[in-house]
Write an enzyme that holds these catalytic residues in place. Structure first.
Site, mmCIF file in Angstrom:
data_model
loop_
_atom_site.group_PDB
_atom_site.id
_atom_site.type_symbol
_atom_site.label_atom_id
_atom_site.label_comp_id
_atom_site.label_asym_id
_atom_site.label_seq_id
_atom_site.Cartn_x
_atom_site.Cartn_y
_atom_site.Cartn_z
ATOM 1 N N ARG A 63 0.854 2.980 7.461
ATOM 2 C CA ARG A 63 0.311 4.296 7.839
ATOM 3 C C ARG A 63 0.338 4.643 9.330
ATOM 4 N NH1 ARG A 63 0.853 6.101 2.774
ATOM 5 N NH2 ARG A 63 -0.775 5.401 1.334
ATOM 6 N N ASN A 93 7.331 6.168 5.752
ATOM 7 C CA ASN A 93 6.683 7.483 5.552
ATOM 8 C C ASN A 93 5.412 7.572 6.396
ATOM 9 O OD1 ASN A 93 5.435 5.579 3.879
ATOM 10 N ND2 ASN A 93 4.870 7.101 2.337
ATOM 11 N N ASP A 150 11.060 6.041 0.459
ATOM 12 C CA ASP A 150 10.003 5.829 -0.523
ATOM 13 C C ASP A 150 8.949 6.929 -0.470
ATOM 14 O OD1 ASP A 150 8.735 4.165 -2.571
ATOM 15 O OD2 ASP A 150 7.114 4.139 -1.114
ATOM 16 N N ASN A 276 2.081 6.592 -7.970
ATOM 17 C CA ASN A 276 3.410 7.143 -8.214
ATOM 18 C C ASN A 276 4.456 6.040 -8.011
ATOM 19 O OD1 ASN A 276 5.599 8.775 -8.585
ATOM 20 N ND2 ASN A 276 5.472 9.779 -6.587
ATOM 21 N N ASP A 303 3.442 -2.313 -3.321
ATOM 22 C CA ASP A 303 3.344 -0.879 -2.998
ATOM 23 C C ASP A 303 1.948 -0.577 -2.454
ATOM 24 O OD1 ASP A 303 3.860 1.793 -2.640
ATOM 25 O OD2 ASP A 303 3.888 2.301 -4.779
ATOM 26 N N HIS A 307 -5.672 4.605 1.191
ATOM 27 C CA HIS A 307 -6.116 5.955 1.544
ATOM 28 C C HIS A 307 -7.598 5.905 1.899
ATOM 29 C CE1 HIS A 307 -2.470 7.996 0.186
ATOM 30 N NE2 HIS A 307 -2.515 7.284 -0.921
ATOM 31 N N PHE A 321 -1.803 10.039 -4.264
ATOM 32 C CA PHE A 321 -1.225 8.985 -5.080
ATOM 33 C C PHE A 321 -1.345 7.637 -4.350
ATOM 34 C CE2 PHE A 321 1.274 12.605 -6.766
ATOM 35 C CZ PHE A 321 1.233 12.346 -8.130
ATOM 36 N N GLY A 322 -1.597 6.559 -5.104
ATOM 37 C CA GLY A 322 -1.473 5.230 -4.519
ATOM 38 C C GLY A 322 -2.752 4.433 -4.511
#
Length: 422
Positions: A63, A93, A150, A276, A303, A307, A321-322
């Site tokens: 992140r 990302n 991704d 996802n 993965d 968050h 998602f995640g």
């Protein structure tokens, strides 16, 4: 550097478990023997606990930069060490996406905060969402471990074909998030009974499998090493199996959550079960297990997607998602797969060390003389409950909270330096 002698280890060495001592000198494995009585600056009694190569995770999200309220490289890497991992591959990302030389160099500088070995993916395309390819040759020279968009499928076939050709030319790897966004259709949950029961927009399996079919044909044509991220469908497993038998250069990963959960586990609007690709049907879950056991699926990857709690407490429709996963991956897999005799401990360790290293050409993942002393010590008999207050990650978004597991990491070493201790 100090010398470290680890005594009374249940050592995963040469793909077998052996009662051994291990001597670390200058950050490398210097000697392995049944009994070592040499002097050392530090002696650790492993107490017959597992001493394994540091685990390798080819799919994490740390992140930083731009999303540090979710995670930082410091917290993410310390969480990884807590989970027994010594090498991870960080997805691109972040904000800004490191899709040019300057931003990629900045990302590599930031990664130096990591207490473990954090290797960096570069994006396939600009911003990960366009059809303009990143400067693949430049990013490969700077040290990109592989290329991935991704979080986003590459919907344009020519974009994917061109990317594969250029990534093949620099002898790198393409790790694909296979998702046709048109078929995904803004869904939030797998198309199945849970979606109907909760009245939520659904994600069809074909959003994964239709793009996977296309990509396998393009991979055959280009010869690129094509790695499938977080495979989630039974048809996907069959397609990978067919492609491997046809000689296509394809590998794939599966997450613990797709192996351990299905949409049958979603009984209320709890976004800790939102990821996802989504949790699929029980049929898909069982096919993933079969694919892992028969070698179609090459490795386990988390993965890890942390968050903030405020981003995960708004139900399926509005939450991100995640899930977080790097601190729970080994104990969950050990407890649910090894202790239930679905697979051996040696098989699990190979899936989390040797296989990812071999797939991506790393000189890691094995304990041997002269190798870097990247190790983890795990008490397989320690039973405990997964609690969010025990997480080092900023993300506590896990559907496994409250579950009892075995296999507690006691210590983790990177190049002979202790980076985690209970």
């Amino acid at each position: 550097m100090t010398t470290i002698l680890i005594k009374n280890a249940n050592l995963f060495y040469a793909k077998h478990l052996n009662k051994s001592d291990l001597l670390i000198k200058d950050g490398k494995i210097f000697k392995i023997a049944e009994v070592i009585n040499e002097q050392a600056d530090r002696v650790i009694d492993a107490k017959n606990n597992l001493v394994a190569p540091g685990l390798i995770d080819v799919h994490v999200h740390f992140r930083e930069p731009g999303q540090v309220h979710k995670e930082t490289i410091a917290t993410g890497s310390r969480a990884a060490a807590h989970g027994g991992f010594t090498t991870v591959f960080a997805m691109p990302n972040v904000t800004p996406v490191p899709d040019n030389s300057d931003d990629f160099k900045n990302q590599l500088e930031l990664n130096k905060q990591s207490v473990i070995k954090t290797l960096q993916y570069a994006p396939v395309t600009k911003e990960e969402t366009t059809d303009e390819l990143s400067p693949i040759e430049d990013l490969a020279k700077l040290g990109a471990i592989a290329f991935s968009n991704d979080g986003h499928g590459i919907n344009n076939a020519k974009t994917m074909f061109d990317a594969m050709q250029r990534i093949k030319a620099v002898n790198s790897h393409l790790a694909a998030h296979v998702e046709d966004q048109n078929l995904f259709n803004k869904g939030v949950i797998n198309a199945g009974p849970a979606a109907v029961e909760l009245g939520l927009p659904a994600i069809e399996r074909v959003s994964e499998t239709s793009q996977l079919a296309r990509d396998l044909i393009l991979a055959k044509e280009t010869g690129v090493h094509y790695h499938v991220c977080h495979l989630s469908t039974a048809d996907g497993v069959k397609m990978i199996q067919i492609a491997k038998n046809a000689g296509i250069n394809v590998t794939c990963e599966v997450t613990p959550h797709h192996l351990l959960l299905s949409d049958n586990n979603i009984v209320e609007d709890d976004a800790n079960f939102k990821m996802n690709p989504p949790l699929r049907s029980e049929l898909d879950r069982r096919a993933l297990i079969d694919g892992l056991l028969d070698g179609t699926i090459d490795m386990i990857a988390t993965d890890h997607a942390p968050h903030a709690e405020s981003e995960k407490n708004q139900g399926f429709l509005k939450s991100a998602f995640g899930i977080t996963g790097i601190e729970t991956s080994f104990p969950l897999m050990y407890s649910r797969f090894v202790k239930t005799s679905l697979m051996s401990l040696e098989q699990l360790l190979e899936l989390m060390t040797i296989k990812p290293a071999q797939t991506f050409g790393l000189s890691a993942g094995e304990i041997k003389i002269g190798a870097n002393a990247d190790l983890t010590i795990i008490d397989l008999n320690k039973n405990y409950q997964i609690k969010k207050e025990d997480f080092i990650s900023k993300g506590v978004n896990s559907p496994f909270l409250g579950q009892d597991v075995y296999g507690q990491v006691q210590k983790t070493f990177v190049n002979g330096r202790e980076v985690y201790s209970i």
